[in-house]
Structure formats: C-alpha cells, structure tokens
Design a protein around this motif. Structure first.
Motif, PDB file in Angstrom:
ATOM      1  N   CYS A  15      27.332  64.497 -32.145  1.00 54.72           N
ATOM      2  CA  CYS A  15      28.777  64.424 -31.910  1.00 54.72           C
ATOM      3  C   CYS A  15      29.495  65.599 -32.564  1.00 54.72           C
ATOM      4  O   CYS A  15      30.631  65.920 -32.185  1.00 54.72           O
ATOM      5  CB  CYS A  15      29.334  63.107 -32.453  1.00 54.72           C
ATOM      6  N   LYS A  16      28.850  66.216 -33.547  1.00 52.32           N
ATOM      7  CA  LYS A  16      29.453  67.356 -34.231  1.00 52.32           C
ATOM      8  C   LYS A  16      29.291  68.615 -33.389  1.00 52.32           C
ATOM      9  O   LYS A  16      28.238  68.854 -32.816  1.00 52.32           O
ATOM     10  CB  LYS A  16      28.809  67.566 -35.605  1.00 52.32           C
TER      11      LYS A  16
ATOM     12  N   GLN B 157      22.287  60.777 -32.737  1.00 51.26           N
ATOM     13  CA  GLN B 157      23.410  60.879 -31.809  1.00 51.26           C
ATOM     14  C   GLN B 157      24.707  61.199 -32.536  1.00 51.26           C
ATOM     15  O   GLN B 157      25.548  61.936 -32.013  1.00 51.26           O
ATOM     16  CB  GLN B 157      23.546  59.576 -31.013  1.00 51.26           C
ATOM     17  N   LEU B 158      24.862  60.653 -33.743  1.00 48.45           N
ATOM     18  CA  LEU B 158      26.056  60.954 -34.537  1.00 48.45           C
ATOM     19  C   LEU B 158      26.101  62.431 -34.907  1.00 48.45           C
ATOM     20  O   LEU B 158      27.174  63.055 -34.910  1.00 48.45           O
ATOM     21  CB  LEU B 158      26.083  60.092 -35.803  1.00 48.45           C
TER      22      LEU B 158
ATOM     23  N   ASP C  79      34.192  61.927 -30.127  1.00 47.55           N
ATOM     24  CA  ASP C  79      34.406  60.554 -30.604  1.00 47.55           C
ATOM     25  C   ASP C  79      33.077  59.837 -30.850  1.00 47.55           C
ATOM     26  O   ASP C  79      32.218  59.754 -29.970  1.00 47.55           O
ATOM     27  CB  ASP C  79      35.230  59.778 -29.572  1.00 47.55           C
ATOM     28  N   SER C  80      32.923  59.309 -32.067  1.00 45.71           N
ATOM     29  CA  SER C  80      31.668  58.663 -32.461  1.00 45.71           C
ATOM     30  C   SER C  80      31.886  57.231 -32.946  1.00 45.71           C
ATOM     31  O   SER C  80      31.011  56.660 -33.592  1.00 45.71           O
ATOM     32  CB  SER C  80      31.001  59.482 -33.575  1.00 45.71           C
ATOM     33  N   THR C  81      33.045  56.640 -32.633  1.00 46.40           N
ATOM     34  CA  THR C  81      33.387  55.305 -33.140  1.00 46.40           C
ATOM     35  C   THR C  81      32.359  54.258 -32.746  1.00 46.40           C
ATOM     36  O   THR C  81      31.872  53.491 -33.585  1.00 46.40           O
ATOM     37  CB  THR C  81      34.779  54.881 -32.638  1.00 46.40           C
TER      38      THR C  81
ATOM     39  N   TYR D  30      34.463  67.783 -33.238  1.00 43.39           N
ATOM     40  CA  TYR D  30      33.554  66.662 -33.026  1.00 43.39           C
ATOM     41  C   TYR D  30      34.007  65.817 -31.839  1.00 43.39           C
ATOM     42  O   TYR D  30      35.180  65.837 -31.439  1.00 43.39           O
ATOM     43  CB  TYR D  30      33.446  65.789 -34.282  1.00 43.39           C
TER      44      TYR D  30
ATOM     45  N   GLY E  25      31.826  61.938 -24.422  1.00 48.56           N
ATOM     46  CA  GLY E  25      32.886  61.295 -25.189  1.00 48.56           C
ATOM     47  C   GLY E  25      34.135  62.162 -25.251  1.00 48.56           C
ATOM     48  O   GLY E  25      34.149  63.308 -24.796  1.00 48.56           O
TER      49      GLY E  25
ATOM     50  N   LEU F  60      29.287  54.595 -31.757  1.00 43.40           N
ATOM     51  CA  LEU F  60      27.981  54.850 -32.376  1.00 43.40           C
ATOM     52  C   LEU F  60      27.972  54.394 -33.829  1.00 43.40           C
ATOM     53  O   LEU F  60      26.988  53.818 -34.307  1.00 43.40           O
ATOM     54  CB  LEU F  60      27.639  56.343 -32.287  1.00 43.40           C
ATOM     55  N   TYR F  61      29.072  54.657 -34.536  1.00 47.86           N
ATOM     56  CA  TYR F  61      29.167  54.243 -35.938  1.00 47.86           C
ATOM     57  C   TYR F  61      29.108  52.727 -36.055  1.00 47.86           C
ATOM     58  O   TYR F  61      28.411  52.184 -36.928  1.00 47.86           O
ATOM     59  CB  TYR F  61      30.459  54.781 -36.545  1.00 47.86           C
TER      60      TYR F  61
END
Length: 291
Positions: A166-167, A162-163, A57-59, A55, A34, A61-62
């Motif tokens: 992302c960190k 997975q979120l 991008d986790s959009t 971090y 990402g 996944l959210y």
C-alpha cells in the motif's frame, strides 16, 4: 536549419559515432487496488531511493490483520496444559504403586493373598495405558492447535505484505519525469502512478558501423562530447557497457562517421552526469587518443 548547423559542427570535429543520451527510467505502478490517500510528489522533484511518497487506503487490510491476531490469541486459549491434565492419572499411579508395595509386604507375611496383588498390578497397568493414551491425545491436540496457529500466522504475513504494498515509494534515486495519478483517485493494481529516471548516471546510445566494430570492446574507456551552446563543447569520460550483437538500419536522427553506412550496431556508454546532460540530448563518441 538547427540540425544542419549541428551537422556542420559535427563534421568539423573528429568523432567515431554519435547518438542520444538516455537514462534508466522506472515506471512505478500500484501494487494493490484502492483509493490513493496521499501522493506528495511533483514532476521534476528529485527523490532518493526508498523515499516514501504516498500510500493507498489500507483500512480493510489493517482490520483483517487485527482479526487474525485475535484469532491467534483465541486459538492459544484452547491449548491444553499437558502436565495439569495428566496430574490426576499420575497421582493415581503413584497411589497404586504404594498399595502394590504394601500388598507385596503383606503377601510375604501371609497377611494377604496373591489375587489382591494381581488386582493392584492390573490396576497399575491399566492406569499406565490410560496415561500413555492421554498424553498422545493431548500432544495431538497441541500439534493441531500449533498447525492452525501457523496457518493464521501465514495469513497475517500475507496481510502484512499487502500493507507494505500500500506504500508508494521511489525504487531508485532520480528525478520524477511524469505523474500519472493524484490524491483521491482510485488506483487499480498495475496502474502507473509515476515515472522516475536516474539522471545522475546517463547512457549515450550511439551507433557504429561494422568497420568500427573491432575498435570497441566492453569496459573500454571512451570520450563523450556534447554541445552546450554558448558554453562550447564539453568532454565527459565514459565507459562502454553494452554492444549489440545485431545490426540495424541507421536511425534517421543519428549520423555516423561514414554517412553512407546503412547498417550499424548500437552501443551504450555510461556517463556520469554533472547536471548539464539531459535526456534526448545529442552526444558524440570518440575513442580516447583519437580526439
């Protein structure tokens, strides 16, 4: 010339082995692909373990997590209320049992015949079987809904994992040695982001000859010396943490007490750094009491 002068200095001081200081280095890589949205570290910066530094991008996944949570709620609305569903049948059974007692009393007074009582008994038996079947069907439906919800919750747990990936965090306390990526770049899973080393706990990798091997053991306290230039030679306390079980040819950059030795054994000595020790710096090893 500098190496020659250093060698002469070494010969003037008794030592059992020499080597180079190392540190535990960790290369932190992206755990998920990402765009890097934030990455606020600099080379030379000191970080504490588990420090958040950026971090990915986790959009998506959210949003996927929100969708799954909605699915769980929708799934729960399909769950039947067993007590309410069987209430009608239970009431029919209760009414039939009342009729059963009435016909039993009428039969005793010859006001009713046996067939009427048999019919009501058959009706009660049929209603009880219907109630059992109804309960079984409703319980299976509930079980199916529960299992379906459990499957969705597992998917949510996977998304949450997975979120977390992302960190970007520092796995150890140390100093950033190199930064391999920048904010705005595309990170691929497995791509190196930065490297960090624990320089508070240094390791001197020294080499000893086969003749010296019997003088060293794991956990043994030793003296470590290093040349600080104009500040002179400084002594540190160290402990042997590893001794190689295989010999190797003496590295060209390393001197041994017996310069004619070709085959040596590597040893590691843990040394607490006071800030003066650096990665790649030369050090000398002496068994306590020999210096």
């Amino acid at each position: 010339m500098a190496l020659l002068l250093w060698s002469c200095g070494v010969k003037q001081n008794a030592y059992d082995a020499s080597g180079i200081f190392e540190a535990t280095e960790v290369i932190v890589s992206a755990e998920i692909s990402g765009k890097i949205m934030e990455f606020s570290i600099e080379e030379g910066q000191k970080l504490q373990a588990n420090t958040f530094v950026g971090y990915i991008d986790s959009t998506q996944l959210y949003l996927k997590k929100m969708q799954l949570l909605t699915n769980v709620k929708a799934n729960e609305t399909r769950r039947p209320d067993i007590l309410k569903q069987i209430a009608v049948t239970e009431q029919q059974i209760a009414t039939a049992r009342t009729e059963q007692k009435r016909f039993e009393n009428l039969l005793k007074s010859n006001a009713a015949n046996q067939k009427q009582l048999d019919d009501i008994n058959a009706q009660i038996s049929l209603l009880e079987k219907q109630l059992t079947a109804q309960k079984s069907t409703l319980e299976k439906n509930n079980k199916g809904i529960t299992e379906e919800s459990s499957g969705i919750e597992i998917q949510i747990a996977q998304i949450e994992d997975q979120l977390q990936k992302c960190k970007i965090v520092s796995p150890i306390t140390g100093v950033v040695l190199a930064k391999y990526a920048e904010k705005g770049e595309l990170a691929l899973q497995g791509k190196a982001l930065f490297s960090i080393a624990d320089i508070e706990n240094m390791i001197l990798r020294a080499y000893i000859t086969s003749g010296q091997l019997t003088q060293f053991k794991l956990g043994q306290s030793v003296s470590v010396f290093t040349d600080l230039g104009e500040k002179g030679r400084k002594e540190y306390k160290g402990a042997i943490t590893w001794i190689s079980d295989k010999y190797e040819f003496t590295p060209k950059t390393i001197q041994t007490k017996d310069e004619r030795a070709n085959l040596v054994y590597a040893v590691k000595i843990a040394v607490k750094n006071d800030g003066y020790l650096k990665i790649g710096m030369y050090g000398e090893l002496g068994i306590k009491g020999d210096q």
